[in-house]
Structures are given as structure tokens and as C-alpha cells.
Design a protein around this motif. Structure first.
Motif, mmCIF file in Angstrom:
data_model
loop_
_atom_site.group_PDB
_atom_site.id
_atom_site.type_symbol
_atom_site.label_atom_id
_atom_site.label_comp_id
_atom_site.label_asym_id
_atom_site.label_seq_id
_atom_site.Cartn_x
_atom_site.Cartn_y
_atom_site.Cartn_z
ATOM 1 N N SER A 104 0.831 -1.200 0.000
ATOM 2 C CA SER A 104 0.000 0.000 0.000
ATOM 3 C C SER A 104 0.866 1.251 0.000
ATOM 4 C CB SER A 104 -0.890 0.020 1.248
ATOM 5 O OG SER A 104 -1.541 1.266 1.380
ATOM 6 N N THR A 105 0.467 2.233 -0.781
ATOM 7 C CA THR A 105 1.192 3.504 -0.800
ATOM 8 C C THR A 105 0.980 4.288 0.486
ATOM 9 O OG1 THR A 105 -0.665 4.588 -1.900
ATOM 10 C CG2 THR A 105 1.086 3.710 -3.305
ATOM 11 N N LYS A 106 0.032 3.868 1.318
ATOM 12 C CA LYS A 106 -0.264 4.564 2.583
ATOM 13 C C LYS A 106 0.689 4.182 3.710
ATOM 14 C CE LYS A 106 -5.129 5.073 1.468
ATOM 15 N NZ LYS A 106 -6.507 4.809 1.867
ATOM 16 N N VAL A 111 3.016 7.705 11.783
ATOM 17 C CA VAL A 111 1.797 8.440 11.456
ATOM 18 C C VAL A 111 1.447 9.306 12.659
ATOM 19 C CG1 VAL A 111 0.239 6.581 12.182
ATOM 20 C CG2 VAL A 111 -0.568 8.271 10.574
ATOM 21 N N GLY A 112 1.052 10.530 12.391
ATOM 22 C CA GLY A 112 0.691 11.451 13.462
ATOM 23 C C GLY A 112 -0.754 11.253 13.919
ATOM 24 N N ILE A 113 -0.957 11.355 15.219
ATOM 25 C CA ILE A 113 -2.283 11.278 15.822
ATOM 26 C C ILE A 113 -2.641 12.694 16.274
ATOM 27 C CG2 ILE A 113 -3.655 10.301 17.701
ATOM 28 C CD1 ILE A 113 -2.675 8.197 15.690
ATOM 29 N N THR A 114 -3.801 13.162 15.859
ATOM 30 C CA THR A 114 -4.228 14.510 16.231
ATOM 31 C C THR A 114 -5.368 14.460 17.239
ATOM 32 O OG1 THR A 114 -5.728 14.587 14.345
ATOM 33 C CG2 THR A 114 -3.524 15.488 14.012
ATOM 34 N N SER A 135 -3.203 3.190 14.385
ATOM 35 C CA SER A 135 -3.084 3.098 12.935
ATOM 36 C C SER A 135 -3.429 1.693 12.471
ATOM 37 C CB SER A 135 -1.644 3.413 12.511
ATOM 38 O OG SER A 135 -1.424 3.063 11.161
ATOM 39 N N TRP A 136 -4.151 1.613 11.359
ATOM 40 C CA TRP A 136 -4.411 0.327 10.716
ATOM 41 C C TRP A 136 -3.232 0.079 9.797
ATOM 42 C CZ3 TRP A 136 -8.032 -2.488 12.865
ATOM 43 C CH2 TRP A 136 -9.008 -1.837 13.614
ATOM 44 N N GLY A 137 -2.320 -0.785 10.227
ATOM 45 C CA GLY A 137 -1.091 -1.021 9.484
ATOM 46 C C GLY A 137 -0.919 -2.469 9.106
ATOM 47 N N TYR A 138 0.347 -2.874 8.949
ATOM 48 C CA TYR A 138 0.666 -4.232 8.520
ATOM 49 C C TYR A 138 1.847 -4.779 9.307
ATOM 50 C CZ TYR A 138 -2.290 -3.380 4.511
ATOM 51 O OH TYR A 138 -3.365 -3.095 3.710
ATOM 52 N N SER A 139 1.769 -6.056 9.615
ATOM 53 C CA SER A 139 2.908 -6.802 10.124
ATOM 54 C C SER A 139 3.451 -7.572 8.926
ATOM 55 C CB SER A 139 2.458 -7.770 11.225
ATOM 56 O OG SER A 139 3.549 -8.558 11.644
ATOM 57 N N VAL A 140 4.753 -7.409 8.654
ATOM 58 C CA VAL A 140 5.346 -8.041 7.479
ATOM 59 C C VAL A 140 6.588 -8.835 7.859
ATOM 60 C CG1 VAL A 140 4.531 -6.223 5.920
ATOM 61 C CG2 VAL A 140 6.833 -6.073 6.877
ATOM 62 N N LYS A 141 6.859 -9.869 7.069
ATOM 63 C CA LYS A 141 8.154 -10.540 7.103
ATOM 64 C C LYS A 141 8.901 -10.001 5.894
ATOM 65 C CE LYS A 141 6.860 -14.665 9.543
ATOM 66 N NZ LYS A 141 6.836 -16.120 9.580
ATOM 67 N N SER A 167 -1.401 5.633 6.941
ATOM 68 C CA SER A 167 -2.039 6.915 7.231
ATOM 69 C C SER A 167 -3.497 6.735 7.653
ATOM 70 C CB SER A 167 -1.952 7.834 6.012
ATOM 71 O OG SER A 167 -2.521 7.192 4.886
ATOM 72 N N GLU A 168 -4.002 5.490 7.636
ATOM 73 C CA GLU A 168 -5.370 5.212 8.075
ATOM 74 C C GLU A 168 -5.370 5.007 9.582
ATOM 75 O OE1 GLU A 168 -6.372 1.809 5.708
ATOM 76 O OE2 GLU A 168 -6.888 3.055 3.993
ATOM 77 N N VAL A 169 -5.987 5.936 10.312
ATOM 78 C CA VAL A 169 -6.045 5.861 11.771
ATOM 79 C C VAL A 169 -7.490 5.761 12.229
ATOM 80 C CG1 VAL A 169 -3.872 7.097 12.143
ATOM 81 C CG2 VAL A 169 -5.998 8.386 11.990
#
Length: 178
Positions: A104-106, A111-114, A135-141, A167-169
Motif C-alpha cells: 500500500s502507498t499509505k 503516522v501522526g495522531i491529532t 493506525s491500521w497497518g501491517y505486520s510483514v516478514k 495513514s489510516e487511523v
């Protein structure tokens, strides 16, 4: 303009062909043959899992109940930072660049939390509601490779795991019995 598109497609095809090369022994040789693959170093991300990465500062995690209604609000700003396995910190820019292309390009390193994100949630009677902002992110190997000495295979240089925010929070909600 069409020539630029062709060059980009050719580079993408070259990159994926290198990922398909067989892994060689520790000395980087796969035999007496010599191949014409380019000498390169690259990253691969063989697995990914979507995760919620909680903000790690006060005012981003709540529990209420039993039952009722939860009304929560982020009242402090902060950041959600990437987490990389030991030895991988120097690899962060390469891992993130590969993840941006292949997942994902995101994705980023932080990522900042406001302040101001508010949430209302009814909690099931007799249960406790939990809300956590992040943040909705990813765990990667990940793995870092280079072309083997004979250029017929690939040699593993480093590998590890990373948690990368996007960037999705937002809020993650779940319920428990206590």
C-alpha cells in the motif's frame, strides 16, 4: 510518453524475475555456470498481515462497563511508530519502499495522531467495552537479497519482521467479560 511506460514495465518485470531466482548456498555460488542476471540488491516481503497498531501515549486506550455507552475522545497528540526486529533498523527505508510498492502507498515509518477523534459505542449488557486508537497497518516478514556471485541465484543477506503504520487511523473496539 509511451517510451516511459515501457521502461517502467520492463523494470517491474526485471524485479519480479530476480525474486524468482533460486536461493544459493552461503558462499553465493550455485554451480559452475555463469548467468547474465544483473548484480543487484533488493527486498522481498513474502508475507503480510493487516493489524491495528495502538497509539502508545495516555488517552488512546479506554475500558468501560459493564454495559452502557462509551464516549471517548483523543485529547493528546502523538505518533504511531514503525517497529522493526533487531538488526533491521538500518533497513527501514528499503523495507518501507518495498512495502509501499507491493502492499500500500499509505505505509510509512510513522503516522501522526491529532486531537479530537471522538467515538460513541454501546456496550453489550454485562460486558466491558475496550477502545484503542491507532493506525491500521501491517505486520510483514521481509528479506534482503543480492544476486549470487555467479548471477544465477540470489543470496539472503538479512531477514526479519516489521510492523508498519499507514495513514489510516481510527478506533479498534472489542468486548470482554471482565
Amino acid at each position: 510518453m509511451a517510451a516511459v511506460v515501457e521502461v517502467v514495465e520492463e523494470a517491474a518485470a526485471e524485479d519480479s524475475s530476480l525474486e524468482r531466482l533460486p536461493e544459493t548456498s552461503t558462499n553465493g555460488e550455485s554451480g559452475t555456470q555463469v548467468c547474465d542476471n544483473p548484480r543487484l540488491t533488493w527486498y522481498e516481503i513474502p508475507t503480510k498481515t493487516a493489524i491495528h497498531m495502538p497509539a502508545k501515549f495516555g488517552g488512546a486506550s479506554f475500558k468501560d462497563g459493564p454495559g452502557g455507552t462509551m464516549v471517548v475522545r483523543v485529547e493528546r497528540s502523538g505518533k504511531v511508530l514503525r517497529e522493526v526486529s533487531a538488526g533491521g533498523e538500518v533497513e527501514v527505508s528499503g523495507i518501507v519502499a518495498k512495502a509501499k510498492v507491493s502492499i500500500s502507498t499509505k505505509i510509512g515509518t510513522e503516522v501522526g495522531i491529532t486531537v479530537g477523534h471522538e467515538y460513541h459505542k454501546n456496550v453489550t449488557a454485562g460486558k466491558y467495552g475496550h477502545l484503542q486508537y491507532g493506525s491500521w497497518g501491517y505486520s510483514v516478514k521481509w528479506a534482503k537479497y543480492e544476486t549470487s556471485a555467479d548471477r544465477c541465484g540470489k543470496k539472503l543477506l538479512k531477514s526479519g519482521t516489521a510492523k508498519l503504520p499507514t495513514s489510516e487511523v481510527g478506533w479498534k473496539y472489542w468486548e470482554t467479560g471482565s
